[in-house]
Motif scaffolding. Structure first.
Motif, short mmCIF file in Angstrom:
data_model
loop_
_atom_site.label_atom_id
_atom_site.label_comp_id
_atom_site.label_asym_id
_atom_site.label_seq_id
_atom_site.Cartn_x
_atom_site.Cartn_y
_atom_site.Cartn_z
N HIS A 9 0.92 -1.15 -0.12
CA HIS A 9 -0.10 -0.01 0.05
C HIS A 9 1.00 1.42 0.14
O HIS A 9 0.45 2.19 -0.71
CB HIS A 9 -1.00 0.18 1.08
N ALA A 10 1.96 1.25 0.72
CA ALA A 10 2.85 2.29 0.78
C ALA A 10 3.45 2.68 -0.60
O ALA A 10 3.66 3.61 -1.06
CB ALA A 10 3.99 2.24 1.96
N CYS A 11 3.97 1.61 -1.52
CA CYS A 11 4.30 1.62 -2.79
C CYS A 11 3.52 2.35 -3.30
O CYS A 11 3.71 3.14 -4.20
CB CYS A 11 4.94 0.46 -3.08
N ALA A 12 2.34 1.88 -3.65
CA ALA A 12 0.96 2.19 -4.36
C ALA A 12 0.80 3.72 -4.12
O ALA A 12 0.74 4.66 -5.02
CB ALA A 12 -0.30 1.57 -4.31
N GLN A 15 3.74 5.68 -5.62
CA GLN A 15 3.70 5.72 -7.07
C GLN A 15 2.69 6.75 -7.28
O GLN A 15 2.98 7.66 -8.53
CB GLN A 15 3.31 4.31 -7.73
N ASP A 16 1.49 6.96 -6.66
CA ASP A 16 0.46 7.78 -7.05
C ASP A 16 1.16 9.29 -7.05
O ASP A 16 1.04 10.21 -7.84
CB ASP A 16 -0.76 7.59 -6.07
N ALA A 17 1.87 9.61 -6.07
CA ALA A 17 2.38 10.90 -5.54
C ALA A 17 3.48 11.16 -6.68
O ALA A 17 3.56 12.36 -6.90
CB ALA A 17 3.13 10.68 -4.25
N ALA A 18 4.15 10.38 -7.02
CA ALA A 18 5.23 10.43 -8.27
C ALA A 18 4.46 11.09 -9.60
O ALA A 18 4.97 11.90 -9.99
CB ALA A 18 6.17 9.39 -8.54
N VAL A 19 3.64 10.04 -9.80
CA VAL A 19 2.67 10.67 -11.00
C VAL A 19 1.89 11.79 -10.88
O VAL A 19 2.22 12.80 -11.71
CB VAL A 19 1.58 9.47 -11.27
N THR A 46 13.13 5.72 -2.47
CA THR A 46 12.21 5.18 -1.31
C THR A 46 11.59 3.93 -1.80
O THR A 46 11.43 2.82 -1.13
CB THR A 46 11.12 6.00 -0.86
N LEU A 47 10.98 3.90 -3.13
CA LEU A 47 10.37 2.78 -3.62
C LEU A 47 11.17 1.48 -3.66
O LEU A 47 11.02 0.54 -3.29
CB LEU A 47 9.69 3.08 -5.06
N GLN A 48 12.69 1.89 -3.99
CA GLN A 48 13.53 0.80 -4.19
C GLN A 48 13.75 0.27 -2.95
O GLN A 48 13.68 -1.13 -2.59
CB GLN A 48 14.87 1.20 -4.93
N LEU A 49 13.88 0.84 -1.79
CA LEU A 49 14.27 0.63 -0.22
C LEU A 49 12.97 -0.22 0.11
O LEU A 49 13.17 -1.24 0.89
CB LEU A 49 14.22 1.91 0.73
N ILE A 50 11.71 0.26 -0.26
CA ILE A 50 10.63 -0.70 0.21
C ILE A 50 10.47 -1.94 -0.52
O ILE A 50 10.20 -3.05 0.38
CB ILE A 50 9.38 0.33 0.05
N ALA A 51 10.62 -2.03 -1.68
CA ALA A 51 10.87 -3.06 -2.54
C ALA A 51 11.71 -4.18 -1.91
O ALA A 51 11.61 -5.25 -1.91
CB ALA A 51 11.05 -2.97 -4.11
N SER A 52 12.86 -3.58 -1.56
CA SER A 52 13.90 -4.38 -1.12
C SER A 52 13.59 -5.17 0.40
O SER A 52 13.85 -6.28 0.67
CB SER A 52 15.22 -3.56 -0.77
#
Length: 64
Positions: A9-12, A15-19, A46-52
Motif C-alpha cells: 500500500h505504501a508503494c502504491a 507511485q501515485d504521488a510520483a505520477v 524510497t520505492l527501491q528501499l521498500i521493494a528491498s
C-alpha cells in the motif's frame, strides 16, 4: 493487515504521488522544476528501499 500488505500500500501511494508530481512538473517552467525532480528522485529511491524490504519478507520460492 500484514507488514507485506502495508508495504504494498505504501508503494502504491508513493507511485501515485510520483505520477501527480510528474503531472505538475509538466506545467512548470524549466527553471522551477529542480525541486520536483529531486522529490520524484527521492520517491523512486524510497520505492527501491521498500521493494528491498518487501523482498526480504517474502519466503524464498522452493526450487523444483
Amino acid at each position: 493487515m500484514g507488514t507485506g500488505l502495508h508495504l504494498e500500500h505504501a508503494c502504491a501511494r508513493l507511485q501515485d504521488a510520483a505520477v501527480e508530481l510528474e503531472t505538475v512538473l509538466a506545467t512548470l517552467p524549466g527553471d522551477e522544476q529542480a525541486d520536483l525532480h529531486e522529490a520524484i528522485g527521492s520517491i523512486m529511491e524510497t520505492l527501491q528501499l521498500i521493494a528491498s524490504a518487501h523482498a526480504r519478507l517474502e519466503p524464498p520460492i522452493a526450487a523444483d
